[in-house]
Design an enzyme around this catalytic site. Structure first.
Site, PDB file in Angstrom:
ATOM      1  N   SER A   1      66.738 -44.334 -54.650  1.00  0.00           N
ATOM      2  CA  SER A   1      65.840 -44.776 -55.713  1.00  0.00           C
ATOM      3  C   SER A   1      64.640 -45.422 -55.041  1.00  0.00           C
ATOM      4  O   SER A   1      64.716 -45.846 -53.887  1.00  0.00           O
ATOM      5  CB  SER A   1      66.545 -45.802 -56.609  1.00  0.00           C
ATOM      6  OG  SER A   1      65.622 -46.528 -57.406  1.00  0.00           O
ATOM      7  N   THR A   2      63.538 -45.496 -55.780  1.00  0.00           N
ATOM      8  CA  THR A   2      62.411 -46.275 -55.254  1.00  0.00           C
ATOM      9  C   THR A   2      62.863 -47.680 -54.896  1.00  0.00           C
ATOM     10  O   THR A   2      62.386 -48.279 -53.927  1.00  0.00           O
ATOM     11  CB  THR A   2      61.285 -46.353 -56.307  1.00  0.00           C
ATOM     12  OG1 THR A   2      60.741 -45.048 -56.495  1.00  0.00           O
ATOM     13  CG2 THR A   2      60.180 -47.314 -55.874  1.00  0.00           C
TER      14      THR A   2
ATOM     15  N   SER B   1      20.082 -67.307 -35.334  1.00  0.00           N
ATOM     16  CA  SER B   1      19.268 -67.684 -36.481  1.00  0.00           C
ATOM     17  C   SER B   1      18.092 -66.742 -36.636  1.00  0.00           C
ATOM     18  O   SER B   1      17.559 -66.227 -35.658  1.00  0.00           O
ATOM     19  CB  SER B   1      18.752 -69.117 -36.306  1.00  0.00           C
ATOM     20  OG  SER B   1      17.843 -69.464 -37.333  1.00  0.00           O
TER      21      SER B   1
END
Length: 477
Positions: free
Chosen positions: A144-145, A322
């Site tokens: 199953s998942t 900068s």
């Protein structure tokens, strides 16, 4: 004129849907592609994730074949398809968004469909001819998942953890290298940003390395929790549709395939909704992130300046700092590492909330847990490598500046406590602070010690550790 794209038509519970003819995925994957446009990060963006689910499917088909539920031809074709994915092929066929509903069903079906269609080709059939190999009946047989998905997550994290530990080991080695390079470079230690007592950069860098080595041990402790799996529990842990013996044999097969020591949970009903291991491992990632970020804070502070800060060390210049201030260079590598660590800390909060949100026999929030853990692992590994290569290995120390600060520090008066007492040391420190005069001159002026005694006591090298001179002095009083 562009060539018209070709499609094949597949159907599921909700009806028919067009799927690209060349795609190995099928209708349920296509629905997930159509439904989820959230994170824009795909399953295929994490190769370890795709490889992990291929390993889980390979272990499952080996188990089913051994237990007689799948015949030789189909088992052989599915096994070959899984091994091709493990080898790095077909990964482009895992295109679904990491964020999704359905508790991982889309992930499981994506793998089931890709493996089934590749198995069909191997057996000489066309994609979509599922009567010969069906995604649910064959690739997902006995599964199953709700057991495939968490087992896949666990294996993927285990694999990705090795990459993280490798990056962390490199950073530790870099700090060890710097510790040896500057083992005799004296500097002031600081507590609460105030002068404390002398130390060496060798001691400081070694302390960083030792601090991070603890995190390797902590990661390894927590990753062990992920080795308990719930394969064979199927939907809610009762084992419906899996034949007897599937759980333990599948865990053994997965262990043999991956080299990891997986064990089947003794209570599959308990294990199916349990997300405790994810919470613990996420906490280990957060703890590492906190420590890495603190070290980056230290590096930025120690490199502050160059004229008006501590300027004890230099970080490699990596970019102009900068657009308006000429000559400014910022500590961009520690800065980006700090920000990565903030992301990891935030992801841990999400994991905690998602784990708490589980209800009854399943936690449907596992997709966001998965996305957060994978993101934290990936980002942190990359940031640590960047910090190592682009910053730490290029650090240099301003030895002369550091030594001058040690000599001029009031903090060295601490070393005089055993000789003149705390009260007299406090008076000397206060007077030195108020007058700007040196501790050395004031002690001599007040005739608290002789010059020879003072030279020995205030030798910065003598203050780096306990020493015989101090022991001898105390025993004679």
């Amino acid at each position: 004129m562009a060539e018209e794209k070709k499609y094949r038509v597949e159907s599921d519970l909700l009806g028919e849907l067009k799927v690209p003819a060349e795609a190995y995925y099928g209708v349920q994957t296509q629905r997930a592609i159509n439904n989820y446009h959230i994170s824009r990060k795909k399953m295929r963006d994490y190769p370890d994730y795709v490889i992990a689910i291929a390993y889980v499917k390979l272990a499952a088909v080996q188990t089913n074949h051994a237990l007689g539920t799948i015949n030789d031809e189909i088992a052989g074709a599915i096994s070959q398809a899984c091994r091709e994915i493990i080898d790095g092929k077909l990964h482009e066929n895992f295109p679904i968004d990491m964020m999704q509903g359905g508790a991982g069903t889309s992930v499981n079906m994506n793998a089931n469909e890709v493996i089934a269609n590749r198995a069909l080709e191997i057996m000489g059939h066309k994609k979509g001819e599922y009567q010969y190999c069906y995604p649910n009946d064959h690739v997902n047989c006995g599964q199953s998942t709700n057991d495939v998905y968490p087992t896949t997550i666990r294996l993927a994290i285990i694999r990705m953890n090795k990459t993280l530990v490798g990056s962390l080991t490199g950073l530790i080695s870099a700090f060890r290298y710097k510790a040896d390079e500057y083992r005799d470079a004296i500097k002031m230690g600081r507590t609460q940003l105030q002068d404390a007592v002398p130390m060496t950069f060798g001691q400081e860098f070694n302390a960083y390395a030792d601090n991070l080595e603890e995190e390797i041990l902590n990661l390894e402790r927590n990753v062990k929790l992920l080795h308990e799996i719930n394969m064979g529990g199927t939907a809610i842990g009762t084992g419906l549709n899996a034949v007897p013996g599937f759980a333990k044999l599948c865990a053994a097969n997965l262990s043999k395939l991956t080299g990891e020591s997986f064990v089947s949970s003794p209570d599959l009903v308990e294990a199916t909704p349990d997300t405790g291991a994810y919470v613990s491992y996420s906490g280990a990632l957060k703890r590492l992130a906190v420590k890495i970020s603190k070290i980056c804070n230290d590096l930025r502070l120690l490199a502050s300046g160059p004229r008006c800060g501590l300027h004890e060390l230099n970080l490699p210049p990596k970019a102009p700092g900068s657009s308006i201030m000429p000559g400014k260079v910022n500590p961009v590598i520690p800065e980006v590492t700090n920000q990565t660590c903030f992301k990891v800390i935030g992801n841990d909060t999400t994991v905690t909330f998602a784990a708490e949100a589980g209800q009854l026999e399943l936690n449907v929030m596992e997709p966001v847990i998965t996305e957060c853990l994978f993101e934290s692992l990936w980002w942190l590994s990359n940031a640590i490598t960047t910090l190592t290569d682009e910053c730490v290995l290029g650090i240099t120390v301003n030895k002369e500046r550091c030594y001058e600060m040690v000599k001029n520090s009031i903090g060295i008066v601490t070393a005089l406590n055993p000789y003149i007492g705390y009260k007299s040391s406090t008076k000397i420190a206060k007077e030195a602070n108020e007058t700007g005069r040196s501790v050395y001159d004031l002690v001599l002026e007040h005739k608290l010690m002789t010059k020879d005694e003072l030279d020995k006591a205030l030798d910065p090298k003598e203050m780096l550790e306990s020493h015989k001179f101090l022991t001898k002095h105390l025993s004679s009083n």
